[in-house]
Design a protein around this motif. Structure first.
Motif, PDB file in Angstrom:
ATOM      1  N   SER A  42       0.839  -1.209   0.000  1.00  0.00           N
ATOM      2  CA  SER A  42       0.000   0.000   0.000  1.00  0.00           C
ATOM      3  C   SER A  42       0.870   1.253   0.000  1.00  0.00           C
ATOM      4  CB  SER A  42      -0.928   0.015   1.219  1.00  0.00           C
ATOM      5  OG  SER A  42      -1.827  -1.066   1.146  1.00  0.00           O
ATOM      6  N   ASP A 152      -5.598  -1.388  -4.953  1.00  0.00           N
ATOM      7  CA  ASP A 152      -5.072  -1.946  -3.705  1.00  0.00           C
ATOM      8  C   ASP A 152      -6.046  -3.005  -3.180  1.00  0.00           C
ATOM      9  OD1 ASP A 152      -3.634  -2.487  -1.462  1.00  0.00           O
ATOM     10  OD2 ASP A 152      -3.576  -0.417  -0.724  1.00  0.00           O
ATOM     11  N   GLU A 153      -5.784  -4.262  -3.512  1.00  0.00           N
ATOM     12  CA  GLU A 153      -6.650  -5.380  -3.120  1.00  0.00           C
ATOM     13  C   GLU A 153      -8.122  -5.056  -3.381  1.00  0.00           C
ATOM     14  OE1 GLU A 153      -5.653  -7.354   0.523  1.00  0.00           O
ATOM     15  OE2 GLU A 153      -3.886  -6.098   0.763  1.00  0.00           O
TER      16      GLU A 153
END
Ligand SMILES: Nc1ncnc2c1ncn2[C@@H]1O[C@H](COP(=O)(O)OP(=O)(O)OP(=O)(O)O)[C@@H](O)[C@H]1O
Ligand SMILES: [Mg+2]
Length: 263
Positions: A42, A152-153
């Motif tokens: 991240s 991000d995911e």
């Protein structure tokens, strides 16, 4: 062209979250980034997006150094982060105030069509399913027609079926927009089925351990898919055992610190 050169981040307080991260992503390339919790994924995306500043190295897009949030780069988070009091349409158009009303309406329509939600413009976020809300977040990121999409995911909070549908959807969007995508994921199958290249990171400090190129066209099953998946899994296993923070290292054999294939 997105170029990351020697990117590093040491947070106030001394946590070295990222170090010497160098990567060139070709226009239209999908790069998956995978690695254990806390290895700096991240942080990496925040630095690329300009939301945070590196303490070493730099991020460059088309020859320009990124120093703040950049109009050609957008970030999609794990959770949709929609404004609950705004309709889907207004959430998607939130960053377009500088454009004429007609241009705003046309951009919003285009983005909602891309995620198959053109009929949902008047709804409030509370009337959406998790998958629909994440599609609105994707539309909001697409509305400025970015060259680089950072994810991000983005699907990890969704059930398996919705996740698979949205993964396919992301590939459809990619084939229409040819945006460069940097996709952070914990899911090996997701990385292998979506990306052109998988970067495996290792922690403390976060950096590149290995890079695996995925033969095209993409596959979701079969012997090649299994073979590449096993390669990524093996690199990930090495990443998870490669190093440990000082507090844990007493209980680990010292030779585990040198299990790595690239600097
Ligand atoms: N604002 C901050 N201040 C201090 N340390 C931070 C900050 N943000 C992250 N860190 C630390 O930096 C390291 C990397 O964090 P980061 O969130 O980038 O990891 P990650 O790979 O995204 O993890 P996860 O898979 O759990 O999301 C961690 O040790 C984390 O505790
Ligand atoms: Mg993270």
């Amino acid at each position: 062209m997105l170029a990351l050169t020697g990117l590093g981040k040491t947070y106030t307080g001394g946590v070295q979250a990222l170090s010497g991260f160098t990567l060139d992503a070709r226009p239209g390339e999908i790069v998956a980034v995978i690695g254990g919790s806390g290895c700096g994924k991240s942080t990496l995306l925040r630095l690329i997006s300009g939301l945070d500043t590196p303490t070493a190295g730099n991020v460059n897009i088309n020859g320009e150094t990124v120093k703040q949030p950049h109009p050609l780069i957008n970030l999609i988070f794990q959770e949709p982060r929609l404004l609950p009091w705004l309709s889907v349409r207004d959430n998607v158009g939130f960053g377009l105030a500088h454009l004429s009303r007609a241009e705003q309406a046309s951009r919003i329509h285009e983005a909602l069509c891309r995620v198959n939600l053109e009929a949902y413009g008047d709804r409030l976020p509370k009337a959406l399913s998790g998958g629909q809300a994440q599609r609105v977040a994707i539309a909001r990121a697409l509305v400025t027609r970015p060259e680089v999409l950072l994810l991000d995911e983005p699907f990890s909070a969704l059930d398996a079926l919705t996740r698979e549908t949205l993964q396919q959807h992301l590939l459809d969007i990619w084939s229409e927009t040819r945006a460069t995508m940097i996709l952070v994921t914990h899911d090996i199958d997701e990385a292998v089925s979506l990306a052109h290249r998988v970067i495996v990171m290792k922690p403390w400090p976060g950096r590149i351990l290995d890079e695996i190129v995925i033969a095209q066209p993409h596959q979701r099953a079969g012997s090649d898919f299994d073979r590449v998946g096993a390669q990524v899994r093996s690199a990930l296993d090495r990443s998870l055992s490669a190093s440990a923070p000082a507090a844990h290292s007493k209980t680990r054999p010292q030779h585990s610190l040198v299990l790595e294939t690239s600097p």
